[in-house]
Write a protein that holds these residues in place. Structure first.
Motif, mmCIF file in Angstrom:
data_model
loop_
_atom_site.group_PDB
_atom_site.id
_atom_site.type_symbol
_atom_site.label_atom_id
_atom_site.label_comp_id
_atom_site.label_asym_id
_atom_site.label_seq_id
_atom_site.Cartn_x
_atom_site.Cartn_y
_atom_site.Cartn_z
ATOM 1 N N CYS A 14 20.071 37.662 21.269
ATOM 2 C CA CYS A 14 20.620 36.326 21.539
ATOM 3 C C CYS A 14 20.689 35.555 20.229
ATOM 4 N N GLU A 58 23.139 30.969 21.546
ATOM 5 C CA GLU A 58 22.968 31.506 22.892
ATOM 6 C C GLU A 58 21.613 31.066 23.472
ATOM 7 N N LYS A 105 22.416 38.198 30.444
ATOM 8 C CA LYS A 105 23.140 39.076 29.508
ATOM 9 C C LYS A 105 24.080 40.043 30.222
#
Lengths: 274, 428
Positions: B23, B27, B76
């Motif tokens: 990430c 994010e 995700k």
């Protein structure tokens, strides 16, 4: 005073041994925190040694240059002192174990065989002789240190060549520094030997009636001066490769040792101190 | 201590999965509101190429490891992640793990120099996004302290652990004045680029770059402040370089023993350091036999790397001690988390009563008498609270478990009606 001198004579080999051990521990343990402590200890040992030399000079009314055992304590002192100066000015540490070992050996020999000589010829009380001998000893100390750094250079050179990245690789300074230390020591040694020779050439004929230019010790000293002079000249003016410089300096030192032994034990000379 | 978390790292997941889970800071900023709503009241997300970890204080007692795993799966959109890919941590083990990470001993190569910065950044993101309160802030401070102590008190970060850096380490053992040396880097790929950067960091006097594709060498030269040499011409200048690092993908040798011998003659045998970090090799290994040539290839440099990793591992004992010290300090702080506000509230409670009573008589007495009464009230409160305060302090400093300490303080809270206020106070 005598008892203090005797005590110091006994204590000095131990002091040098602990100094050697301490530098050895610093080298093997790879702990730089011992560096400062070792330097302070070295200074303390040198002050003690200096006090011992001065005490002997006062007590026996002559500098300790009249016998081999006396000269050996001066060599031990001058080698350690030269190392201290080199460590301070070059800022290179970690090599003390190799140099201090030499001081330790000379001091052991000196402490074992030194005698309390009260009666010496008047010539040994001459100041010019003192300068002549001390500068010669410091000169040879320079050559000794030069050879030690030369050997360390070869050890590191070999290790890097064969990609052996062990203790030597990790702890020694780089090749260029080792070569520089070896060369600078040789140059300083050469200058001091030059001074000793100059004083000798002017003063010896006056001091020794049986002076001869063909005296083996004198000839050997001149030869040593020439071979070191050649290497220094070749390095400065012909850009001699580093390994060759180091090899020449080690070879020169071997010549110094062999010639000293030969002239001291197998020839007769007016130039005799023991 | 209710800290809960999972870690997916180089031990539990291969690089492809770790890549999918990575990430970016942006994010993480987007993920935090969702995480705050469903999983943790406060927490931290650490994501690097070697790990993605989520830790925090659960919003309720029902939150489990699976909830965190499912959250990350959904976020995700990854289905191939299983329970086997996660390491689970709770309470002290979670704190210890975070300290291990910040100290660099949980990294693939112990003593990773980047991880502390990455941990710092992760905690900063939490703080900036109101995802860290009293507990996580303290955890962040201690984790960073652990990382800093590790760097200053141990040798975990010493020695080269990459081939290109090992090459630079060998160079440093040959030459002293690197600022007066010139280096040639053959190649412009990732390895060559890394080597060129290391040379730049070491302040090499002049760096030259040559590559079959000139454009690539120009890009690398711009980045490193180097000078480019056309690939067809570099052999003509070989004798001018003290250091040669080669890292191309050439199938055969670029430099033969003969060519190096010829350049050594021109150099008047001044030492040259040749680092062949290409696979297959670019330079004939017979160069090793030439006097004043220090030749190393990947195999020999790997010896340095392995040796340094071995040394770093020996430092882990010292780091464990640092972590243990900080764990104890952190644990003590946690234990006081409930007690310190209790003492404060108790004192405030009594002071409020005292002030109330003083206000009632303020207009009925002279100013001098009021001052005397005010002083007497303060003394009275002080004496009344002395024993309870000392008792609470001794409880906080005792070796009792957290539960036992809570039990001991419960009665005081109950008597003075402090329950409920303390937790709020602790978090404000």
């Amino acid at each position: 005073m005598i008892s203090a001198i005797n005590s110091l004579n006994t204590a000095l080999p131990f002091l040098y041994f602990f100094l050697f051990f301490s530098y050895g521990y610093e080298f093997i343990s790879e702990e730089n925190k011992f560096r400062k402590a070792n330097r302070i200890y070295l200074i303390i040992v040198l002050i003690t040694h200096f006090f011992y030399i001065i005490s002997r000079t006062i007590e026996f009314n002559h500098p300790p240059i009249t016998a081999k055992a006396e000269i050996f304590t001066i060599i031990a002192f001058s080698v350690a002192l030269s190392y201290l100066l080199l460590e301070i000015f070059s800022k290179v540490s970690g090599t003390g174990v190799f140099i201090i070992f030499i001081s330790f050996l000379f001091q052991v020999f000196s402490s074992l065989f030194i005698e309390d000589l009260l009666e010496v010829p008047d010539i040994f009380r001459n100041k010019l002789l003192g300068i002549h001998v001390v500068s010669a000893i410091l000169g040879y100390s320079g050559f000794t240190i030069s050879a030690v750094y030369g050997i360390l250079y070869l050890m590191l050179y070999k290790d890097i060549k064969i990609s052996n990245f062990g203790l030597i690789f990790n702890r020694l300074p780089n090749l260029e520094t080792l070569e520089r230390l070896s060369f600078i020591s040789a140059v300083i040694g050469f200058m001091l030997l030059s001074l000793a020779i100059v004083i000798g050439l002017f003063w010896l004929p006056w001091a020794f009636p049986d002076f001869s230019i063909w005296d083996p010790k004198l000839l050997v000293s001149l030869l040593i001066w020439i071979i070191y002079g050649y290497v220094i000249f070749a390095k400065w003016f012909n850009d001699l490769p580093s390994k060759k410089v180091v090899l020449y300096l080690i070879a020169d030192f071997c010549f110094v040792i062999i010639s000293m032994i030969l002239t001291s034990f197998f020839t007769k000379s007016f130039h005799y101190f023991g | 201590m209710d800290l809960l978390g999972i870690s997916i790292n180089h031990r539990t997941a291969d690089i492809s999965l770790r890549e999918k889970l990575f990430c970016s800071p942006e994010e993480i900023r987007n993920l935090i509101p969702e995480l705050k709503k469903n999983i943790f009241s406060e927490g931290v997300v650490i994501s690097t190429c070697n790990r993605t970890e989520i830790f925090g204080i659960p919003v309720s007692d029902n939150i489990s490891y699976s909830d965190i795993l499912n959250f990350i799966k959904d976020w995700k959109k990854i289905n191939d992640i299983t329970e086997k890919n996660i390491e689970r941590y709770f309470s002290c083990s979670a704190v210890k793990h975070i300290f291990n990470v910040s100290a660099g001993i949980d990294s693939m190569i112990p003593g990773d120099s980047q991880i502390l910065g990455q941990v710092k950044e992760a905690f900063t993101i939490s703080s900036d996004n109101n995802f860290s309160e009293l507990f996580i802030n303290r955890l962040s401070d201690t984790a960073i302290k652990v990382g800093k102590r590790t760097i200053s008190e141990t040798k975990i970060g010493e020695g080269a652990v990459t081939i290109s850096y090992a090459a630079v380490q060998v160079i440093g053992k040959i030459f002293s004045n690197l600022d007066k040396k010139s280096a040639l880097v053959i190649g412009a790929g990732q390895t060559a680029s890394l080597a060129a950067n290391h040379l730049k960091d070491k302040n090499i006097g002049k760096i030259f770059i040559t590559n079959r594709t000139l454009a690539n060498s120009i890009i690398l030269a711009d980045k490193t402040g180097a000078v480019t040499i056309p690939f067809e011409e570099f052999k003509l200048h070989l004798h001018k370089f003290d250091i040669i690092i080669s890292a191309t993908s050439s199938p055969g040798f670029l430099l033969s023993e003969k060519e190096i011998k010829e350049s050594m003659i021109k150099r008047r045998n001044n030492p040259v350091c040749i680092m062949d970090i290409a696979l297959p090799r670019d330079i004939s290994p017979e160069a090793r036999d030439i006097e004043y040539v220090f030749y190393n290839d990947i195999d020999s440099l790997k010896n340095i790397v392995d040796e340094n990793i071995k040394r770093r591992k020996t430092e882990i004992i010292k780091i464990d001690n640092i972590i243990m010290e900080e764990m104890i300090s952190f644990h003590n702080w946690c234990n006081n988390l409930n007690i310190v506000p209790a003492i404060k509230l108790l004192r405030e409670f009594f002071e409020d009563i005292g002030n109330d009573e003083l206000n009632k008589i303020k207009n009925k007495v002279t100013e001098d008498d009021y001052i005397k009464l005010e002083a007497m009230t303060k003394r009275l409160i002080g004496r009344l609270l002395h024993n309870p305060t000392m008792k609470l302090k001794s409880i906080s400093e005792s070796s009792l478990s957290e539960q036992e300490k809570l039990k001991e303080t419960a009665i005081i809270k109950e008597i003075f009606g402090l329950n409920g206020k303390i937790e709020n106070k602790a978090l404000n």
